[in-house]
Write a protein that holds these residues in place. Sequence first.
Motif, PDB file in Angstrom:
ATOM      1  N   HIS A  53      37.142 -11.125   5.800  1.00  0.00           N
ATOM      2  CA  HIS A  53      36.002 -10.415   5.076  1.00  0.00           C
ATOM      3  C   HIS A  53      36.397 -10.390   3.727  1.00  0.00           C
ATOM      4  CE1 HIS A  53      33.964  -6.624   4.052  1.00  0.00           C
ATOM      5  NE2 HIS A  53      33.150  -6.786   5.080  1.00  0.00           N
ATOM      6  N   GLU A 122      26.271  -8.260   2.506  1.00  0.00           N
ATOM      7  CA  GLU A 122      27.141  -7.763   3.758  1.00  0.00           C
ATOM      8  C   GLU A 122      27.722  -8.803   4.335  1.00  0.00           C
ATOM      9  OE1 GLU A 122      27.408  -4.736   3.807  1.00  0.00           O
ATOM     10  OE2 GLU A 122      25.614  -3.545   3.163  1.00  0.00           O
ATOM     11  N   THR A 124      29.624  -9.359   7.987  1.00  0.00           N
ATOM     12  CA  THR A 124      29.630  -8.328   9.144  1.00  0.00           C
ATOM     13  C   THR A 124      31.193  -8.212   9.807  1.00  0.00           C
ATOM     14  OG1 THR A 124      29.294 -10.346  10.620  1.00  0.00           O
ATOM     15  CG2 THR A 124      27.384  -9.477   9.923  1.00  0.00           C
ATOM     16  N   SER A 125      31.295  -7.023  10.209  1.00  0.00           N
ATOM     17  CA  SER A 125      32.333  -6.600  11.033  1.00  0.00           C
ATOM     18  C   SER A 125      32.033  -6.107  12.339  1.00  0.00           C
ATOM     19  CB  SER A 125      33.264  -5.601  10.258  1.00  0.00           C
ATOM     20  OG  SER A 125      33.416  -5.682   8.933  1.00  0.00           O
ATOM     21  N   TRP A 128      28.363  -5.272  13.172  1.00  0.00           N
ATOM     22  CA  TRP A 128      27.207  -6.446  12.923  1.00  0.00           C
ATOM     23  C   TRP A 128      26.018  -5.952  13.180  1.00  0.00           C
ATOM     24  CZ3 TRP A 128      24.511  -8.403  16.878  1.00  0.00           C
ATOM     25  CH2 TRP A 128      25.043  -8.315  18.124  1.00  0.00           C
ATOM     26  N   ASP A 131      24.213  -4.461  10.049  1.00  0.00           N
ATOM     27  CA  ASP A 131      23.858  -5.396   9.109  1.00  0.00           C
ATOM     28  C   ASP A 131      22.614  -6.307   9.477  1.00  0.00           C
ATOM     29  OD1 ASP A 131      25.903  -4.412   7.830  1.00  0.00           O
ATOM     30  OD2 ASP A 131      27.431  -5.915   8.521  1.00  0.00           O
ATOM     31  N   VAL A 149      23.158 -11.921   4.398  1.00  0.00           N
ATOM     32  CA  VAL A 149      24.378 -11.398   5.445  1.00  0.00           C
ATOM     33  C   VAL A 149      25.182 -12.549   5.890  1.00  0.00           C
ATOM     34  CG1 VAL A 149      24.543 -10.275   7.695  1.00  0.00           C
ATOM     35  CG2 VAL A 149      22.238  -9.733   6.271  1.00  0.00           C
ATOM     36  N   ASP A 151      26.869 -13.502   8.637  1.00  0.00           N
ATOM     37  CA  ASP A 151      26.968 -13.068   9.879  1.00  0.00           C
ATOM     38  C   ASP A 151      27.881 -13.727  10.805  1.00  0.00           C
ATOM     39  OD1 ASP A 151      26.263 -12.354  12.528  1.00  0.00           O
ATOM     40  OD2 ASP A 151      24.173 -13.397  12.712  1.00  0.00           O
ATOM     41  N   ARG A 152      29.280 -13.400  10.750  1.00  0.00           N
ATOM     42  CA  ARG A 152      30.298 -13.750  11.533  1.00  0.00           C
ATOM     43  C   ARG A 152      30.125 -13.820  12.948  1.00  0.00           C
ATOM     44  NH1 ARG A 152      35.771 -11.637   8.795  1.00  0.00           N
ATOM     45  NH2 ARG A 152      34.604  -9.667   9.368  1.00  0.00           N
ATOM     46  N   LYS A 153      29.285 -12.894  13.454  1.00  0.00           N
ATOM     47  CA  LYS A 153      28.990 -12.718  14.967  1.00  0.00           C
ATOM     48  C   LYS A 153      28.331 -13.977  15.259  1.00  0.00           C
ATOM     49  CE  LYS A 153      28.386 -10.973  18.978  1.00  0.00           C
ATOM     50  NZ  LYS A 153      29.591 -10.514  19.835  1.00  0.00           N
TER      51      LYS A 153
END
Length: 203
Positions: A53, A122, A124-125, A128, A131, A149, A151-153
Amino acid sequence: MAAIQHEEQVRMDAEPQPTLGEVAGQLARSLRGHRVEILQGRLIATPLPDISHALALSWLGEEFGARARKVGLRLVQGVGLWLPTGPEDYAIPDLSVVESDFRDAHVMKNCYAAHAFRMVVEVTSTNWADDLGPKVEDYAQAGVPVYVVADRKHDQVLLCTDPRAGVYRNKTPHKRGTSFVVPKVVGVEMKLSVDRLLDGDED
């Protein structure tokens, strides 16, 4: 004795309750390193980011920030964006592209009016869902031209553009191994790598 107890109860009930904004301020002071926001009347506290991040934001700050400055814009972190979704609502995007005179758009605390923002980013953490849910709605209602975004999810980057009537008309997902061009409305010419937005600069 009973009368005294009743009087004490009345005094306790008469004490004014803190506003959501005051609670947010207290929480921000007690949870050092956390990002405290109010989204749609809901208090959110996000913990410190992980290394990927942080690397993604560092890369953007170095590569994108220099280009933004050349065209009279600024790239800032930790600056609040005042939202129209509630009387005390505000968000603190991971990264924002703002007008050079954004200080003139100060609303209160560390928050600025949405018209000073060209793009928000953003990464994501653990939060998520915020966001990808409330913030998409909130930034669109605020009229922020571009919302990105990482979006790491779901291992992709979502590009939201063209806010009209409180909704982003375009929401385009970009997969790993691809890049996309920053929309012209931002005012900065640059192609952004999806992998670097998700992972940071790993070179």
